[in-house]
Motif scaffolding. Structure first.
Motif, short mmCIF file in Angstrom:
data_model
loop_
_atom_site.label_atom_id
_atom_site.label_comp_id
_atom_site.label_asym_id
_atom_site.label_seq_id
_atom_site.Cartn_x
_atom_site.Cartn_y
_atom_site.Cartn_z
N ILE A 86 -2.44 -31.26 -28.78
CA ILE A 86 -3.25 -31.53 -29.98
C ILE A 86 -4.64 -32.01 -29.58
CG2 ILE A 86 -3.48 -33.11 -31.94
CD1 ILE A 86 -0.52 -32.87 -32.38
N VAL A 87 -4.69 -32.88 -28.58
CA VAL A 87 -6.00 -33.36 -28.10
C VAL A 87 -6.82 -32.19 -27.57
CG1 VAL A 87 -7.12 -34.77 -26.33
CG2 VAL A 87 -5.21 -35.69 -27.64
N ARG A 88 -6.14 -31.25 -26.88
CA ARG A 88 -6.88 -30.10 -26.35
C ARG A 88 -7.36 -29.18 -27.47
NH1 ARG A 88 -6.82 -28.47 -21.14
NH2 ARG A 88 -6.96 -26.30 -21.85
N MET A 89 -6.54 -28.99 -28.49
CA MET A 89 -6.88 -28.06 -29.56
C MET A 89 -7.87 -28.64 -30.57
SD MET A 89 -3.34 -26.02 -30.41
CE MET A 89 -2.45 -27.50 -30.81
N ILE A 90 -7.80 -29.95 -30.81
CA ILE A 90 -8.62 -30.55 -31.87
C ILE A 90 -9.64 -31.52 -31.29
CG2 ILE A 90 -8.57 -31.98 -33.94
CD1 ILE A 90 -5.83 -30.88 -34.56
N GLY A 91 -9.15 -32.44 -30.43
CA GLY A 91 -10.03 -33.49 -29.93
C GLY A 91 -11.16 -32.96 -29.08
N ARG A 92 -10.86 -32.06 -28.12
CA ARG A 92 -11.90 -31.59 -27.21
C ARG A 92 -13.01 -30.81 -27.92
NH1 ARG A 92 -9.34 -28.99 -21.91
NH2 ARG A 92 -11.56 -28.71 -21.55
N PRO A 93 -12.66 -29.85 -28.85
CA PRO A 93 -13.76 -29.17 -29.56
C PRO A 93 -14.61 -30.12 -30.40
CG PRO A 93 -11.72 -27.93 -29.79
CD PRO A 93 -11.36 -29.23 -29.17
N VAL A 94 -13.99 -31.12 -31.01
CA VAL A 94 -14.76 -32.07 -31.82
C VAL A 94 -15.69 -32.89 -30.94
CG1 VAL A 94 -14.58 -34.10 -33.31
CG2 VAL A 94 -13.05 -32.17 -33.66
N VAL A 95 -15.18 -33.37 -29.78
CA VAL A 95 -16.03 -34.13 -28.86
C VAL A 95 -17.17 -33.26 -28.33
CG1 VAL A 95 -16.05 -35.29 -26.62
CG2 VAL A 95 -14.18 -35.71 -28.22
N GLN A 96 -16.85 -31.98 -28.01
CA GLN A 96 -17.90 -31.07 -27.54
C GLN A 96 -18.99 -30.88 -28.60
OE1 GLN A 96 -16.47 -27.17 -26.60
NE2 GLN A 96 -18.43 -26.44 -25.80
N LEU A 97 -18.57 -30.69 -29.86
CA LEU A 97 -19.54 -30.53 -30.94
C LEU A 97 -20.36 -31.80 -31.13
CD1 LEU A 97 -20.61 -28.73 -33.21
CD2 LEU A 97 -18.81 -29.63 -34.68
N ARG A 98 -19.73 -32.97 -30.99
CA ARG A 98 -20.47 -34.22 -31.11
C ARG A 98 -21.52 -34.34 -30.01
NH1 ARG A 98 -17.47 -39.44 -29.20
NH2 ARG A 98 -17.92 -38.29 -27.28
N ASN B 209 -33.25 -31.12 -28.13
CA ASN B 209 -32.87 -29.93 -27.38
C ASN B 209 -32.23 -28.93 -28.35
OD1 ASN B 209 -32.19 -28.04 -25.49
ND2 ASN B 209 -30.58 -29.25 -24.50
N LEU B 210 -33.01 -27.93 -28.77
CA LEU B 210 -32.52 -26.93 -29.72
C LEU B 210 -31.89 -25.73 -29.03
CD1 LEU B 210 -35.47 -26.93 -32.29
CD2 LEU B 210 -33.37 -28.28 -32.31
N LYS B 211 -31.74 -25.77 -27.70
CA LYS B 211 -31.14 -24.67 -26.97
C LYS B 211 -29.61 -24.76 -26.93
CE LYS B 211 -35.09 -24.15 -23.83
NZ LYS B 211 -35.52 -24.18 -22.43
N VAL B 212 -29.05 -25.93 -27.35
CA VAL B 212 -27.61 -26.12 -27.23
C VAL B 212 -26.87 -25.18 -28.18
CG1 VAL B 212 -27.81 -28.51 -26.48
CG2 VAL B 212 -27.70 -28.02 -28.91
N ARG B 213 -25.76 -24.61 -27.71
CA ARG B 213 -24.89 -23.77 -28.52
C ARG B 213 -23.44 -24.09 -28.14
NH1 ARG B 213 -29.20 -23.33 -30.17
NH2 ARG B 213 -30.36 -21.47 -30.85
N MET B 214 -22.54 -23.96 -29.11
CA MET B 214 -21.12 -24.23 -28.90
C MET B 214 -20.37 -22.92 -28.65
SD MET B 214 -18.43 -26.29 -31.34
CE MET B 214 -16.74 -26.55 -30.81
N THR B 215 -19.55 -22.93 -27.61
CA THR B 215 -18.73 -21.75 -27.31
C THR B 215 -17.52 -21.73 -28.24
OG1 THR B 215 -19.41 -21.87 -24.99
CG2 THR B 215 -17.43 -20.54 -25.52
N VAL B 216 -17.40 -20.74 -29.08
CA VAL B 216 -16.34 -20.64 -30.09
C VAL B 216 -15.29 -19.64 -29.61
CG1 VAL B 216 -15.79 -20.10 -32.49
CG2 VAL B 216 -17.97 -21.18 -31.92
N THR B 217 -14.04 -20.13 -29.51
CA THR B 217 -12.93 -19.27 -29.08
C THR B 217 -11.83 -19.13 -30.12
OG1 THR B 217 -11.86 -21.17 -28.03
CG2 THR B 217 -13.34 -19.84 -26.66
N SER B 218 -11.83 -19.98 -31.15
CA SER B 218 -10.77 -19.95 -32.17
C SER B 218 -11.36 -19.53 -33.51
CB SER B 218 -10.11 -21.33 -32.30
OG SER B 218 -11.07 -22.28 -32.69
N GLN B 219 -10.47 -19.10 -34.42
CA GLN B 219 -10.89 -18.66 -35.74
C GLN B 219 -10.47 -19.64 -36.83
OE1 GLN B 219 -12.79 -15.98 -36.12
NE2 GLN B 219 -12.75 -15.64 -33.90
#
Length: 725
Positions: free
Chosen positions: A366-378, A388-398
């Motif tokens: 659960i931490v890998r599926m939910i916690g890590r993407p949220v922390v990355q987005l934060r 820094n407007l160059k940052v982008r999030m790598t999206v792998t899930s739908q």
């Protein structure tokens, strides 16, 4: 998730205030490049180590871990306690039936002795011998012969029942008359308590308590443990007391009946009086002493039943004899009864350990599926907050998190485009302001020269015309640049409108998600209610099984009574005895079938309880999901509101540029007038002097306006320099 959206909102507000007020904390030209990013990383590391439990992943992990462990332990320990109580009750009920059957057999044995005493009481020959002894001198030979005949008569009765230890006849005064078995060495027993008790019975069968050395000890002989039955023999004609009868019965007769009863390891079967003194105990030394069960005589209010002692470490089952009023008690240690339930207790802790491991694994995923993407987005939003407007999030899930990452990337793309366009426009405005400032300074210098050298107006008129032509060209160029600035501002407004439309679309998506989540919650609640109804149905089945089990027990008891009655009937009751045996077998088969159905029902009940626990665990998770979606919806609405404010700021900038364009048109007209004055300067020096003064004042205003435009351009450039595109 709420912390990340709060950070994004704060970043947008900070950027809006910086654009509006012209202030920036990152405008220091001496700050090394990349220092803000390293500070962000350091701060994120510090926050992650100090506030791990405040993260979404940490909270979800703790919720799963504690919930699974709590419910496994609760169900296991509850099952252990329930099974322990059920086992204890079942064993107590079975033992109660065994004790009742043993008590009924003992009552049959007691009835045999009472019948024997009644037979002796009604023996006419015995009565005649007793009457003859009263008429003969006790020192005569005839008295001895009569006494011998009485002894022989008593021996006949003694030999008819091997469990009889001795039979005694006494006079009402307590003097021994005759005996069968042990001899009599005492002259009188009138002062013995048991003798008084028989006399007070006045012809009724009087049961006497057990003695370790038997009643022969009262007669001067040492013997084995025994209990007694006494009656007063009366003359049927005169109703006078002829003698007192004492049947001394070996305690082993009771021991044989009770030897086949097993109360388990540490248990025992005893017989006590209503005053709780031992009648029968395997320990002969305890006979006649108070019992050590820790239960008062007031607790035995019924003819049969089961109870626990005051310390609740012994289970007691009892049966009160209808003949002797004695209590047959079976004592069993509670710890021995429920030792099999210890397996459930051990399995509970084993399953708790397994559940703990499963909870850790589930929490990790659960931490890998939910916690890590949220922390990355934060973290990406933190970098965006720093410019820094160059940052982008790598999206792998739908899923919703993947859609949130896509929305973040789209928002950063639109903000990057907006900043690039604004930066380009600022550069053009700065260049135009520089050109305008240079032209204004040159015009001011020319005006001063015209004022100082009035006499050279004629020769300088042509130069002034040339300079005015150049000024006219410059003002035309300024007009073109202003149009470019207006067009760039319009593009910025369109981009902001697109961002606002995307935010509204996100709000609509969140509304649909809230509706679907509420529908899922309602379905879960309905499923819990249906499972509860099914649980009530299984309880009703268990009640019916209990009734059938009681009927089986009653049938077994009836078959036993029928067997006893058939045995009494002799050969005439053999057919009835076969029927009774078949009924008992049928009752045993019914009991086994009911036990199997009860086990199946217990299994169904357990599975229903597990289903209820799983649904109860899922329901709070749906509640938290609804709260999270509502928070995300409110954040989208805040973003929409901020973009509305940003569009209003762009409108204000557009109005300012329009005013600047109007000033530029005024400047263009002024330059046209300067050209006309230059052409007419040759006509009259007075007009030249007057026009030169007017030209000088206009040039001063133009210089100030150019400086103001240059300052505004530098401020806009400094604000945009903090964004990395």
């Amino acid at each position: 998730m709420k912390d990340q959206w709060s950070s994004l909102k704060a970043s947008l507000q900070k950027a809006g205030k910086s654009l509006k007020n012209g202030r920036s904390n990152s405008s220091d030209p001496n700050r090394p490049e990349g220092s803000s990013a390293s500070k962000v990383v350091d701060s994120l590391k510090e926050v992650g180590l100090m506030n791990l439990l405040r993260s979404v992943g940490g909270k979800l992990f703790l919720i799963f871990f504690i919930s699974i462990l709590f419910f496994v332990l609760t169900v296991g320990l509850t099952s252990y306690n329930i099974s322990k109580g059920v086992i204890q009750k079942k064993v107590a009920d079975a033992s109660e039936g065994t004790i009742m059957q043993a008590g009924q057999k003992l009552d049959l044995l007691y009835a045999t002795y009472e019948d024997l005493s009644m037979q002796i009481l009604l023996d006419e020959d015995l009565k005649k011998l007793l009457a003859d002894m009263d008429t003969v001198n006790k020192n005569s030979y005839d008295f001895l012969q009569l006494r011998q005949k009485l002894g022989d008569k008593l021996n006949v009765y003694s030999y008819s029942n091997k469990t009889l230890k001795s039979i005694y006849l006494f006079k009402a005064s307590g003097e021994p008359v005759a005996s069968a078995g042990s001899a009599m060495n005492k002259e009188s027993l009138a002062q013995e308590d048991w003798f008084k008790k028989i006399v007070e019975g006045n012809g009724k069968a009087t049961w006497l308590e057990s003695r370790a050395k038997g009643y022969s000890d009262s007669l001067g002989n040492a013997g084995t443990a025994s209990f007694g039955l006494g009656r007063v023999l009366k003359n049927t004609t005169t109703n006078a007391v002829q003698s007192v009868l004492l049947l001394e019965i070996n305690l082993e007769a009771v021991g044989k009946e009770l030897s086949q009863i097993s109360m388990g390891e540490g248990g025992k079967t005893v017989i006590v009086t209503p005053d709780m003194n031992y009648i029968y105990n395997q320990d002969v030394a305890a006979l006649g002493k108070p019992s050590d069960f820790g239960v008062t005589k007031e607790a035995f209010t019924e003819d049969k039943g089961n109870l626990q002692n005051s310390s609740r470490d012994m289970q007691l089952v009892y049966f009160k004899s209808a003949k002797t009023n004695w209590l047959l008690i079976g004592a069993m240690p509670v710890a021995e009864l429920v030792k099999d339930a210890g397996v459930i207790f051990g399995m509970t802790w084993l399953m708790a350990f397994v559940a703990m491991i499963i909870a850790v694994v589930i929490g990790y995923f659960i931490v890998r599926m939910i916690g890590r993407p949220v922390v990355q987005l934060r973290n990406l939003m933190k970098e965006g907050e720093q410019g820094n407007l160059k940052v982008r999030m790598t999206v792998t899930s739908q899923d919703e998190i993947g859609q949130l990452g896509q929305s973040f990337n789209q928002m950063m793309e639109k903000i990057t485009t907006l900043v690039q366009q604004t930066n380009h426009s600022a550069q053009e405005v700065l260049q135009t302001a520089g050109s305008l400032s240079d032209a204004s300074k040159k015009t001011a210098t020319s005006a001063k020269e015209i004022a100082v050298a009035t006499e050279e107006i004629a020769s300088g008129a042509s130069s002034l015309a040339v300079e005015s032509e150049r000024g006219n060209e410059l003002t035309h160029n300024i007009g073109m640049q202003m149009k470019s600035v207006v067009d760039a501002n319009i593009v910025m407004g369109s981009a902001a409108s697109e961002v606002q439309a995307s935010s509204k679309q996100g709000i609509e998506y969140m509304s649909e998600l809230i509706g679907k989540t509420n529908a899922t919650e309602a379905m879960t609640r309905s499923m819990v209610e249906k499972v509860d109804n099914l649980k009530e149905s299984t309880r009703s089945i268990r009640k019916i099984l209990d009734v059938l089990s009681n009927m089986t027990k009653q049938t077994n008891i009836l078959s036993l009574n029928a067997t006893i009655e058939a045995a009494r009937a002799g050969a005439a009751g053999k057919g009835f005895m076969v029927v009774a045996d078949e009924i008992r077998k049928l009752a045993d088969q019914s009991r086994q079938s009911i036990a199997i159905v009860g086990q199946i029902t217990e299994t169904i009940q357990k599975e229903i309880d597990e289903t209820v626990n799983v649904l109860s665990q899922a329901y709070p998770i749906f509640q938290e999901q609804i709260e999270s979606v509502k928070e995300a919806d409110s954040i989208f609405k805040q973003v929409d509101s901020q973009m509305g404010e940003f569009i209003e700021r762009l409108s204000e900038v557009t109005e300012s540029i329009s005013e600047l364009e109007a000033s530029q048109m005024v400047l263009s007209d002024a330059m046209s007038n300067v050209s006309a004055v230059a052409e007419e300067s040759s006509a009259t020096s007075q007009e030249v002097a007057s026009l030169s003064s007017e030209q000088m004042s206009i040039s001063s205003g133009l210089v100030k306006l150019s400086d103001s435009l240059e300052d505004l351009s530098n401020s806009l450039k400094e604000q945009l320099s903090k964004f990395q595109v």
